[in-house]
Write a protein that holds these residues in place. Structure first.
Motif, PDB file in Angstrom:
ATOM      1  N   MET A 144      23.483 -24.831 -23.596  1.00  0.00           N
ATOM      2  CA  MET A 144      23.749 -24.715 -25.028  1.00  0.00           C
ATOM      3  C   MET A 144      25.242 -24.883 -25.314  1.00  0.00           C
ATOM      4  O   MET A 144      25.650 -25.624 -26.219  1.00  0.00           O
ATOM      5  N   LEU A 145      26.062 -24.200 -24.530  1.00  0.00           N
ATOM      6  CA  LEU A 145      27.506 -24.265 -24.739  1.00  0.00           C
ATOM      7  C   LEU A 145      28.055 -25.657 -24.451  1.00  0.00           C
ATOM      8  O   LEU A 145      28.997 -26.112 -25.113  1.00  0.00           O
ATOM      9  N   GLU A 146      27.488 -26.340 -23.483  1.00  0.00           N
ATOM     10  CA  GLU A 146      27.940 -27.692 -23.168  1.00  0.00           C
ATOM     11  C   GLU A 146      27.766 -28.615 -24.372  1.00  0.00           C
ATOM     12  O   GLU A 146      28.675 -29.370 -24.728  1.00  0.00           O
ATOM     13  N   GLY A 147      26.597 -28.551 -25.013  1.00  0.00           N
ATOM     14  CA  GLY A 147      26.373 -29.381 -26.188  1.00  0.00           C
ATOM     15  C   GLY A 147      27.248 -28.985 -27.350  1.00  0.00           C
ATOM     16  O   GLY A 147      27.823 -29.842 -28.048  1.00  0.00           O
ATOM     17  N   LEU A 148      27.372 -27.700 -27.591  1.00  0.00           N
ATOM     18  CA  LEU A 148      28.187 -27.203 -28.702  1.00  0.00           C
ATOM     19  C   LEU A 148      29.647 -27.571 -28.534  1.00  0.00           C
ATOM     20  O   LEU A 148      30.295 -28.098 -29.453  1.00  0.00           O
ATOM     21  N   GLU A 149      30.167 -27.316 -27.342  1.00  0.00           N
ATOM     22  CA  GLU A 149      31.594 -27.566 -27.098  1.00  0.00           C
ATOM     23  C   GLU A 149      31.932 -29.049 -27.179  1.00  0.00           C
ATOM     24  O   GLU A 149      33.030 -29.423 -27.619  1.00  0.00           O
TER      25      GLU A 149
ATOM     26  N   ALA B 188      23.766 -19.847 -36.326  1.00  0.00           N
ATOM     27  CA  ALA B 188      22.993 -19.270 -35.219  1.00  0.00           C
ATOM     28  C   ALA B 188      22.355 -20.398 -34.424  1.00  0.00           C
ATOM     29  O   ALA B 188      21.823 -21.343 -34.996  1.00  0.00           O
ATOM     30  N   ALA B 189      22.412 -20.301 -33.102  1.00  0.00           N
ATOM     31  CA  ALA B 189      21.837 -21.332 -32.231  1.00  0.00           C
ATOM     32  C   ALA B 189      20.910 -20.678 -31.223  1.00  0.00           C
ATOM     33  O   ALA B 189      21.189 -19.585 -30.723  1.00  0.00           O
ATOM     34  N   GLY B 190      19.788 -21.362 -30.917  1.00  0.00           N
ATOM     35  CA  GLY B 190      18.869 -20.856 -29.909  1.00  0.00           C
ATOM     36  C   GLY B 190      18.018 -19.702 -30.376  1.00  0.00           C
ATOM     37  O   GLY B 190      17.394 -19.022 -29.568  1.00  0.00           O
ATOM     38  N   GLY B 191      17.973 -19.464 -31.665  1.00  0.00           N
ATOM     39  CA  GLY B 191      17.182 -18.362 -32.210  1.00  0.00           C
ATOM     40  C   GLY B 191      17.701 -18.003 -33.575  1.00  0.00           C
ATOM     41  O   GLY B 191      18.908 -18.010 -33.809  1.00  0.00           O
ATOM     42  N   GLN B 192      16.803 -17.710 -34.481  1.00  0.00           N
ATOM     43  CA  GLN B 192      17.203 -17.419 -35.849  1.00  0.00           C
ATOM     44  C   GLN B 192      17.848 -16.043 -35.924  1.00  0.00           C
ATOM     45  O   GLN B 192      17.339 -15.074 -35.391  1.00  0.00           O
ATOM     46  N   SER B 193      18.995 -15.948 -36.597  1.00  0.00           N
ATOM     47  CA  SER B 193      19.667 -14.672 -36.805  1.00  0.00           C
ATOM     48  C   SER B 193      20.025 -14.540 -38.278  1.00  0.00           C
ATOM     49  O   SER B 193      20.749 -15.382 -38.827  1.00  0.00           O
ATOM     50  N   ALA B 194      19.523 -13.480 -38.901  1.00  0.00           N
ATOM     51  CA  ALA B 194      19.833 -13.192 -40.300  1.00  0.00           C
ATOM     52  C   ALA B 194      19.544 -14.398 -41.183  1.00  0.00           C
ATOM     53  O   ALA B 194      18.597 -15.143 -40.953  1.00  0.00           O
ATOM     54  N   ALA B 195      20.384 -14.613 -42.187  1.00  0.00           N
ATOM     55  CA  ALA B 195      20.136 -15.700 -43.135  1.00  0.00           C
ATOM     56  C   ALA B 195      21.110 -16.853 -42.922  1.00  0.00           C
ATOM     57  O   ALA B 195      21.341 -17.640 -43.826  1.00  0.00           O
ATOM     58  N   TYR B 196      21.675 -16.951 -41.746  1.00  0.00           N
ATOM     59  CA  TYR B 196      22.652 -17.998 -41.473  1.00  0.00           C
ATOM     60  C   TYR B 196      21.958 -19.322 -41.190  1.00  0.00           C
ATOM     61  O   TYR B 196      20.797 -19.367 -40.791  1.00  0.00           O
TER      62      TYR B 196
ATOM     63  N   PRO C  34      14.766 -28.801 -25.944  1.00  0.00           N
ATOM     64  CA  PRO C  34      16.036 -29.529 -25.859  1.00  0.00           C
ATOM     65  C   PRO C  34      17.222 -28.592 -26.060  1.00  0.00           C
ATOM     66  O   PRO C  34      17.760 -28.465 -27.162  1.00  0.00           O
ATOM     67  N   VAL C  35      17.637 -27.915 -24.999  1.00  0.00           N
ATOM     68  CA  VAL C  35      18.669 -26.885 -25.123  1.00  0.00           C
ATOM     69  C   VAL C  35      20.021 -27.483 -25.485  1.00  0.00           C
ATOM     70  O   VAL C  35      20.686 -27.040 -26.435  1.00  0.00           O
ATOM     71  N   ARG C  36      20.462 -28.477 -24.735  1.00  0.00           N
ATOM     72  CA  ARG C  36      21.774 -29.062 -25.021  1.00  0.00           C
ATOM     73  C   ARG C  36      21.820 -29.643 -26.425  1.00  0.00           C
ATOM     74  O   ARG C  36      22.826 -29.508 -27.138  1.00  0.00           O
ATOM     75  N   GLN C  37      20.724 -30.279 -26.847  1.00  0.00           N
ATOM     76  CA  GLN C  37      20.686 -30.873 -28.186  1.00  0.00           C
ATOM     77  C   GLN C  37      20.782 -29.807 -29.272  1.00  0.00           C
ATOM     78  O   GLN C  37      21.333 -30.058 -30.348  1.00  0.00           O
ATOM     79  N   GLN C  38      20.254 -28.608 -28.999  1.00  0.00           N
ATOM     80  CA  GLN C  38      20.405 -27.521 -29.963  1.00  0.00           C
ATOM     81  C   GLN C  38      21.883 -27.160 -30.120  1.00  0.00           C
ATOM     82  O   GLN C  38      22.357 -26.882 -31.222  1.00  0.00           O
ATOM     83  N   GLY C  39      22.608 -27.160 -29.004  1.00  0.00           N
ATOM     84  CA  GLY C  39      24.038 -26.901 -29.072  1.00  0.00           C
ATOM     85  C   GLY C  39      24.768 -27.965 -29.859  1.00  0.00           C
ATOM     86  O   GLY C  39      25.678 -27.670 -30.648  1.00  0.00           O
ATOM     87  N   VAL C  40      24.380 -29.229 -29.651  1.00  0.00           N
ATOM     88  CA  VAL C  40      24.997 -30.337 -30.398  1.00  0.00           C
ATOM     89  C   VAL C  40      24.762 -30.161 -31.890  1.00  0.00           C
ATOM     90  O   VAL C  40      25.693 -30.296 -32.705  1.00  0.00           O
ATOM     91  N   LEU C  41      23.530 -29.863 -32.279  1.00  0.00           N
ATOM     92  CA  LEU C  41      23.221 -29.696 -33.695  1.00  0.00           C
ATOM     93  C   LEU C  41      23.958 -28.499 -34.293  1.00  0.00           C
ATOM     94  O   LEU C  41      24.420 -28.558 -35.437  1.00  0.00           O
TER      95      LEU C  41
END
Length: 339
Positions: A74-79, A141-149, A289-296
């Motif tokens: 996840m961090l790889e895609g996000l970063e 929020a990535a990899g799971g819904q958190s609050a209303a973000y 698609p874990v890395r793609q979630q980080g990218v998004l």
């Protein structure tokens, strides 16, 4: 900046606008200012920018763990997205459970040294939401819904149904579930959708749920191995095992093989995630698609920082990958112990 303005032959205000990519600066002037800045190896100080009310060009990424493959991917895609946008990433872990995350969020607003916060796969309480709101920064929020973000995730129930429907289609009726929970955050998510999928699939197939076939363990391969040992101790063991993750599934397979039970001839095993080891070990799984979630998630951050109207809820698809750990049951109702 004074030196840059003097050497470029522009006012201090023009130099500032050119360096921050603000409008109102001619292209030729901007190029001249940037060339001087490059020559002087000039960089904007995030602390100075923060004190003057400008952007820090920093993003905080908060995760509960760093040792698991999921968070690394996840961090790889996000970063990768944030780096291309010339944003720095500040990395924080809150792996000590609720008390650790509460202490982190209590301190974070006072720091105010980021433009955005990304929370990865852990809950944000109402009190923590209020602390984040005090910062006045964008939150994703990535990899799971958190609050209303704004968030990006998968549908865990749909993933679980893909796994269960595959086992039922093969003809299995005595299916065990090894559920996995994060020991530091028991009770989250409030609704365990991967477990919901197990029960709904059985119900729709007309199969009565057997409580003895369900076990819950802490997340991890060794825990999956121990759970499989308990299931093999049943008078009538399962012919198939649905595990909440590939790590747990691989642990179960280790126990089966040590007991001389063949996979998939005697017992089928399926996981979720498509961990890199799943392909190497020929594990049937439901891929997310874990890395793609980080990218998004990174693209969401950029959109929010640029004031764009972004899609605030993205659920990415999962897919069944059939390998060599699942097959039709050789016998219904019992496993064959060889050796």
């Amino acid at each position: 900046m004074v030196d840059i303005a003097r050497m470029a032959g522009v006012s201090l205000a023009t130099a500032s606008r050119a360096l921050s990519n603000s409008p109102g600066v001619a292209a030729a002037t901007r190029e001249r200012v940037l060339a001087v800045a490059e020559e002087l190896s000039y960089v904007v100080s995030p602390e100075a920018s923060r004190l003057s009310g400008g952007p820090t060009r920093r993003v905080a990424v908060v995760v509960p763990h760093i040792s698991r493959w999921f968070f690394g991917a996840m961090l790889e895609g996000l970063e990768s997205v944030l780096r291309q946008a010339d944003l720095d990433v500040l990395f924080y872990t809150v792996g000590g459970g609720a008390a650790d995350s509460h202490a982190f969020f209590e301190r974070l607003p006072a720091r105010r040294k980021v433009d955005a916060v990304v929370v990865v796969a852990f809950p944000v309480s109402e009190a923590e939401q209020q602390r984040l709101d005090l910062m006045g920064v964008s939150i994703v929020a990535a990899g799971g819904q958190s609050a209303a973000y704004p968030y990006v995730c998968i549908d865990d129930e749909a993933a679980g149904r893909q796994a269960m429907d595959h086992l039922i289609f093969l003809g299995h009726r005595r299916i065990a579930m090894i559920a996995a929970v994060d020991p530091g955050r028991r009770g989250w998510p409030a609704v365990d959708r991967r477990s919901q999928a197990y029960y709904s699939a059985l119900r729709e197939a007309g199969i009565a749920a057997d409580p003895s076939l369900v076990t819950t363990v802490d997340w991890g391969g060794l825990q999956g191995a121990e759970a499989m040992g308990e299931l093999l101790g049943l008078r009538e063991p399962p012919t198939a095992v649905y595990a909440h993750s590939d790590e747990v599934a691989l642990g179960a397979i280790r126990t089966l093989r040590r007991a001389g039970i063949r996979v998939p001839e005697d017992v089928s095993v399926i996981g979720i995630d498509n961990h890199p080891l799943a392909e190497l070990t020929d594990l049937t799984t439901v891929s997310q698609p874990v890395r793609q979630q980080g990218v998004l998630a990174g693209q969401m951050v950029l959109g929010l920082l640029q004031g764009e109207d972004i899609e605030r809820a993205v659920t990415m698809p999962t897919r069944l990958i059939i390998r060599r750990s699942t097959a039709p049951p050789r016998t219904i109702g019992a496993v064959s112990r060889s050796g």
